[in-house]
Design an enzyme around this catalytic site. Structure first.
Site, PDB file in Angstrom:
ATOM      1  N   TYR A  17      -2.213  -1.695  11.126  1.00  0.00           N
ATOM      2  CA  TYR A  17      -2.470  -2.153   9.755  1.00  0.00           C
ATOM      3  C   TYR A  17      -1.315  -1.733   8.833  1.00  0.00           C
ATOM      4  CZ  TYR A  17      -3.898  -1.595   4.934  1.00  0.00           C
ATOM      5  OH  TYR A  17      -3.890  -1.615   3.565  1.00  0.00           O
TER       6      TYR A  17
ATOM      7  N   SER B 229       0.837  -1.204   0.000  1.00  0.00           N
ATOM      8  CA  SER B 229       0.000   0.000   0.000  1.00  0.00           C
ATOM      9  C   SER B 229       0.867   1.247   0.000  1.00  0.00           C
ATOM     10  CB  SER B 229      -0.875  -0.023   1.262  1.00  0.00           C
ATOM     11  OG  SER B 229      -1.464   1.238   1.480  1.00  0.00           O
TER      12      SER B 229
ATOM     13  N   LYS C 273       1.943  -3.908   6.635  1.00  0.00           N
ATOM     14  CA  LYS C 273       2.380  -3.826   5.229  1.00  0.00           C
ATOM     15  C   LYS C 273       3.898  -3.631   5.172  1.00  0.00           C
ATOM     16  CE  LYS C 273      -1.602  -4.374   3.277  1.00  0.00           C
ATOM     17  NZ  LYS C 273      -1.889  -5.682   2.656  1.00  0.00           N
TER      18      LYS C 273
HETATM   19  C1  UD1 Z   1      -7.125   4.110   4.042  1.00  0.00           C
HETATM   20  C2  UD1 Z   1      -5.973   3.903   4.938  1.00  0.00           C
HETATM   21  C3  UD1 Z   1      -4.885   3.174   4.157  1.00  0.00           C
HETATM   22  C4  UD1 Z   1      -5.418   1.862   3.644  1.00  0.00           C
HETATM   23  C5  UD1 Z   1      -6.694   2.043   2.878  1.00  0.00           C
HETATM   24  C6  UD1 Z   1      -7.268   0.650   2.708  1.00  0.00           C
HETATM   25  C7  UD1 Z   1      -5.939   5.731   6.552  1.00  0.00           C
HETATM   26  C8  UD1 Z   1      -5.202   6.940   7.000  1.00  0.00           C
HETATM   27  N1  UD1 Z   1      -5.455   5.148   5.455  1.00  0.00           N
HETATM   28  O1  UD1 Z   1      -6.679   4.942   2.975  1.00  0.00           O
HETATM   29  O2  UD1 Z   1      -3.794   2.927   4.993  1.00  0.00           O
HETATM   30  O3  UD1 Z   1      -4.456   1.250   2.820  1.00  0.00           O
HETATM   31  O4  UD1 Z   1      -7.613   2.861   3.586  1.00  0.00           O
HETATM   32  O5  UD1 Z   1      -8.566   0.625   2.393  1.00  0.00           O
HETATM   33  O6  UD1 Z   1      -6.902   5.340   7.137  1.00  0.00           O
HETATM   34  N2  UD1 Z   1     -13.048  10.325   3.591  1.00  0.00           N
HETATM   35  C9  UD1 Z   1     -14.057  11.195   3.959  1.00  0.00           C
HETATM   36  N3  UD1 Z   1     -15.211  10.661   4.468  1.00  0.00           N
HETATM   37  C10 UD1 Z   1     -15.393   9.319   4.625  1.00  0.00           C
HETATM   38  C11 UD1 Z   1     -14.345   8.433   4.238  1.00  0.00           C
HETATM   39  C12 UD1 Z   1     -13.185   8.980   3.739  1.00  0.00           C
HETATM   40  O7  UD1 Z   1     -13.925  12.417   3.830  1.00  0.00           O
HETATM   41  O8  UD1 Z   1     -16.452   8.914   5.110  1.00  0.00           O
HETATM   42  C13 UD1 Z   1     -11.799  10.896   3.014  1.00  0.00           C
HETATM   43  C14 UD1 Z   1     -10.561  10.608   3.852  1.00  0.00           C
HETATM   44  O9  UD1 Z   1     -10.356  11.614   4.780  1.00  0.00           O
HETATM   45  C15 UD1 Z   1      -9.501  10.566   2.762  1.00  0.00           C
HETATM   46  C16 UD1 Z   1     -10.216  10.071   1.513  1.00  0.00           C
HETATM   47  O10 UD1 Z   1     -11.607  10.265   1.778  1.00  0.00           O
HETATM   48  O11 UD1 Z   1      -9.039  11.862   2.499  1.00  0.00           O
HETATM   49  C17 UD1 Z   1      -9.968   8.618   1.241  1.00  0.00           C
HETATM   50  O12 UD1 Z   1     -10.210   7.879   2.421  1.00  0.00           O
HETATM   51  P1  UD1 Z   1     -10.204   6.281   2.448  1.00  0.00           P
HETATM   52  O13 UD1 Z   1     -11.064   5.761   1.369  1.00  0.00           O
HETATM   53  O14 UD1 Z   1     -10.494   5.848   3.836  1.00  0.00           O
HETATM   54  O15 UD1 Z   1      -8.722   5.909   2.026  1.00  0.00           O
HETATM   55  P2  UD1 Z   1      -7.323   6.323   2.682  1.00  0.00           P
HETATM   56  O16 UD1 Z   1      -7.478   7.078   3.921  1.00  0.00           O
HETATM   57  O17 UD1 Z   1      -6.523   6.970   1.619  1.00  0.00           O
END
Ligand code: UD1
Length: 341
Positions: free
Chosen positions: A151, A126, A155
């Protein structure tokens, strides 16, 4: 024909990869304990490719169970190891479960591979290993930053375990694929992401909100140092991602790897903010998604997107799908799920 053992093959990325592997002419065997997936996924795969892939319900941590798989399928020539627990928040609460599941399963696999003369492994890593990179876009030479969760640590540790094992055994070849943010579903809408409970990731939350299952999307922060204040990620279509695995396996089987352990970023090279994703989703689907800006999520990275040049030039793989088509595919999959229930 060569057989690929796909652990976690009924999961989100695993199931799409199984479809691409079989379409490319490979035999597979899926191993999954169904802890975070459903055996019904096998029906979706069967409908897409016209045949049912062999499936063994085994936990990758179960040495004896996995040994039976290696004995039964004596033509395995490569392993793609997807099976892992992947919820960041849960990993903070249950670190030992994460270390046991994610690290134990890799050790079991590497031991059995050695015993059975299987010398090729593709590992699902990742972009989380880069933390908040100092230089964007981030390439494979960027330093590994201290993990922000158990988690993420699994990795990093698993990458090290693979490197150490390869160092001790010249016959072992490994490809570490560092995924950015996989989204979307198969264009047939027969397979896609099946989140367990309340989705933690952005896209399933968006599609469930659009479908009325969730009241509103919470956008985690609009005060980041980004053009619109929301976090930036590199969202990659899951089929594009799946295809990279086929290329990686072929490269190892054809002995084209230049190094014993090769690392590739799998991303598009383009960063999109949470609000850009949201607006694009609303535009292409015509469906409104109520949202509210809330505080930052602990541990979130501000911005990260890939430099995918190495995968483009060395693997000969490039992300093809547009974000518009990808978001539409996610929505079609959500609609199909709704019609089923
Ligand atoms: C997350 C994990 C990452 C993991 C991946 C696996 C963290 C910091 N990172 O990635 O290590 O490999 O999931 O699935 O948790 N967001 C919102 N509202 C929501 C959900 C997400 O605003 O309800 C935003 C988050 O703040 C982020 C973006 O959407 O900026 C993507 O979030 P997400 O899909 O959870 O992925 P990552 O955080 O990049």
């Amino acid at each position: 024909m060569a057989r690929v053992l796909v652990t976690g093959g009924t999961g989100y990325i695993g199931s799409h990869t199984v479809v691409e592997l079989i379409s490319a002419g490979y035999d597979v065997v899926i191993v999954d304990n169904l802890s975070n997936s459903d055996a019904e996924v096998l029906n979706g795969i069967e409908q897409i490719i016209g045949k049912r892939p062999p499936f063994e319900k085994v936990d990758c941590n179960d040495y004896a169970g996995m040994e039976q798989v290696f004995n039964k399928y004596d033509d395995i020539c490569a392993v793609i190891h997807f099976a892992a627990s992947k919820a960041v928040g849960e990993s903070v609460e249950k670190p030992l479960m994460y270390y046991r599941n994610n690290i134990g399963s890799l050790i079991t696999l590497l031991e059995l591979m050695k015993e059975h003369g299987v010398v090729n492994i593709v590992f699902s890593s990742s972009c989380t290993v880069y933390g908040q990179p100092d230089i964007l876009p981030v390439d494979e030479n960027a330093p590994i930053k201290p993990a922000l969760s158990p988690y993420g640590n699994t990795k990093q540790i698993n990458e090290e375990i693979i490197r150490d094992t390869a160092h001790s055994d010249a016959s072992l070849h490994a490809t570490l694929l560092r995924y950015f943010n996989p989204i979307g579903a198969h264009p047939s809408a027969l397979i896609g992401e099946l989140p367990n409970g309340v989705p933690q990731n952005l896209l399933p939350f968006v599609t469930q909100t659009a479908a009325g299952i969730r009241k509103e999307l919470k956008v985690f922060g609009d005060d980041y140092d980004t053009p619109d204040g929301s976090c930036i990620r590199d969202y990659i279509n899951v089929i594009d991602l799946a295809k990279a695995h086929v290329v990686a396996v072929r490269r190892m089987l054809e002995k084209k790897s230049l190094e014993q352990v090769e690392v590739f970023n799998l991303g598009t090279g383009r960063g999109l903010s949470v609000l850009e994703i949201l607006r694009t989703f609303i535009k292409v689907t015509g469906v409104n998604v109520p949202y509210q800006i809330v505080g930052r999520r602990e541990g979130d990275i501000e911005k990260v997107w890939a430099n995918p040049d190495k995968a483009n030039n060395v693997l000969g793989w490039k992300a093809q799908e547009t974000v518009e088509d990808t978001l539409l595919s996610a929505w079609r999959w959500q609609q199909r799920l709704m019609n089923k229930v």
